[in-house]
Design an enzyme around this catalytic site. Structure first.
Site, PDB file in Angstrom:
ATOM      1  N   LYS A  54       0.848  -1.206   0.000  1.00 39.21           N
ATOM      2  CA  LYS A  54       0.000   0.000   0.000  1.00 39.21           C
ATOM      3  C   LYS A  54       0.877   1.249   0.000  1.00 39.21           C
ATOM      4  CE  LYS A  54      -3.944  -2.228   2.192  1.00 39.21           C
ATOM      5  NZ  LYS A  54      -4.496  -2.713   3.465  1.00 39.21           N
ATOM      6  N   GLN A  98      -4.924  -1.294   9.529  1.00 45.64           N
ATOM      7  CA  GLN A  98      -4.846  -2.647   8.974  1.00 45.64           C
ATOM      8  C   GLN A  98      -5.465  -3.659   9.941  1.00 45.64           C
ATOM      9  OE1 GLN A  98      -3.735  -3.331   5.892  1.00 45.64           O
ATOM     10  NE2 GLN A  98      -3.968  -5.537   6.087  1.00 45.64           N
ATOM     11  N   ASP A 121     -11.330   3.004   3.673  1.00 45.38           N
ATOM     12  CA  ASP A 121     -11.639   1.563   3.651  1.00 45.38           C
ATOM     13  C   ASP A 121     -13.143   1.324   3.485  1.00 45.38           C
ATOM     14  OD1 ASP A 121      -9.695  -0.429   3.758  1.00 45.38           O
ATOM     15  OD2 ASP A 121      -9.345  -0.198   5.919  1.00 45.38           O
TER      16      ASP A 121
END
Ligand code: GUN
Length: 288
Positions: A54, A98, A121
């Site tokens: 990422k 995460q 997200d």
């Protein structure tokens, strides 16, 4: 008949190039780069790989990446304090914590703490509610990537029969909401569905996100169906999806491979969401 293989790697590369071009426009208009903060708690090797890729993709797109690595014994209060700082940091347009998180931390509490306007997200309940009600917000990256791949096969999705197999908050539920918004007729199948083959026999579109290797058989599919396989299952035979690819490729009209299908789209969509967030926050028109 042999299905067209949907090239997710190429589609993701094209999207990343589009995002990079828009990032250049954004930087010229606003005088700053879009910023994505990624938080990793602990040393889970798979998560560390995701976070590294990422970060690399963020920089390649011309964005600013802020990586926060916290020790595995970080308290929930300390993580919430970091999220609170990122929420008010003007250089941060997107926040990604995460998952999975260590057991002493309640993931739901952390997701709830993220400003929904930086929730790239798309995991916050406000993001889910915005998607369900048609308000502008952030769509989770994996189902959004699936939708882009589907659109390449079917520019008009209205009226098609879609079966989503799996009802997770991250893929199944948002996928069903996206397909409903596209005017598909949507069925959500899951572990308690009584006769999955009967549902699949009617499906023009199948999105498989159950996490069971090769569960969906080729002979269950409607001939010509478009099959999007979100599964990533590590087996003795290597990485395989939720669809029995060898059987399905003989029946489907188009199908995503594993790997090289949906997977590469997820990070590309994360970059897109971050750019869209930056544009909204600065009042710059987003070209995507
Ligand atoms: N862990 C595995 N995939 C993801 C993702 O897309 N977002 C977050 N936050 N955690 C993940």
């Amino acid at each position: 008949m042999t299905a067209t293989i949907i090239d997710g790697k190429a589609r993701a590369a094209a999207l990343r190039a589009d995002v990079a071009a828009e990032v250049a426009r954004f930087r010229a208009a606003s005088g700053r780069a879009p910023g994505l903060a990624v938080v990793l708690v602990g040393e889970d090797p798979a998560s560390a790989v995701y976070v590294r890729s990422k970060g690399r993709a963020t920089r390649e797109a011309g964005m600013a990446g802020f990586e926060h690595r916290l020790p595995v014994d970080t308290s929930q209060a300390d993580l919430l304090a970091l999220v609170a700082r990122l929420n008010v940091d003007p250089a941060v347009d997107g926040i990604l914590v995460q998952l999975p998180l260590p057991p002493q931390i309640d993931a739901n509490a952390v997701i709830l703490a993220i400003d929904p306007d930086k929730d790239v997200d798309g995991f916050h309940p406000v993001s889910a509610g915005r998607l369900a009600t048609g308000l502008p917000g952030f769509v989770p990256c994996t189902p959004y990537g699936c939708l882009l791949l589907l659109h390449d096969v079917h520019p008009r999705l209205a009226g098609l029969e879609a079966v989503v197999v799996g009802r997770s908050n991250i893929v199944g539920k948002p996928m069903a909401a996206l397909l409903t918004a596209e005017s598909c007729t949507v069925t959500v199948a899951h572990s308690r569905t009584r006769d999955l083959p009967a549902h699949l026999a009617r499906a023009d579109i199948v999105v498989a996100a159950v996490g069971v290797a090769g569960m969906i058989r080729g002979e269950w599919l409607k001939p010509g169906a478009c099959v999007i396989d979100v599964g990533i299952n590590r087996t003795d035979m290597g990485l395989v999806g939720d669809v029995d690819f060898a059987g399905a490729v003989e029946v489907a009209g188009a199908i995503t491979p594993v790997p090289g299908g949906v997977g590469p789209m997820t990070i590309a969509c994360l970059l897109r969401n971050t750019l869209v967030s930056a544009c909204r926050r600065e009042g710059v028109e987003a070209g995507l």
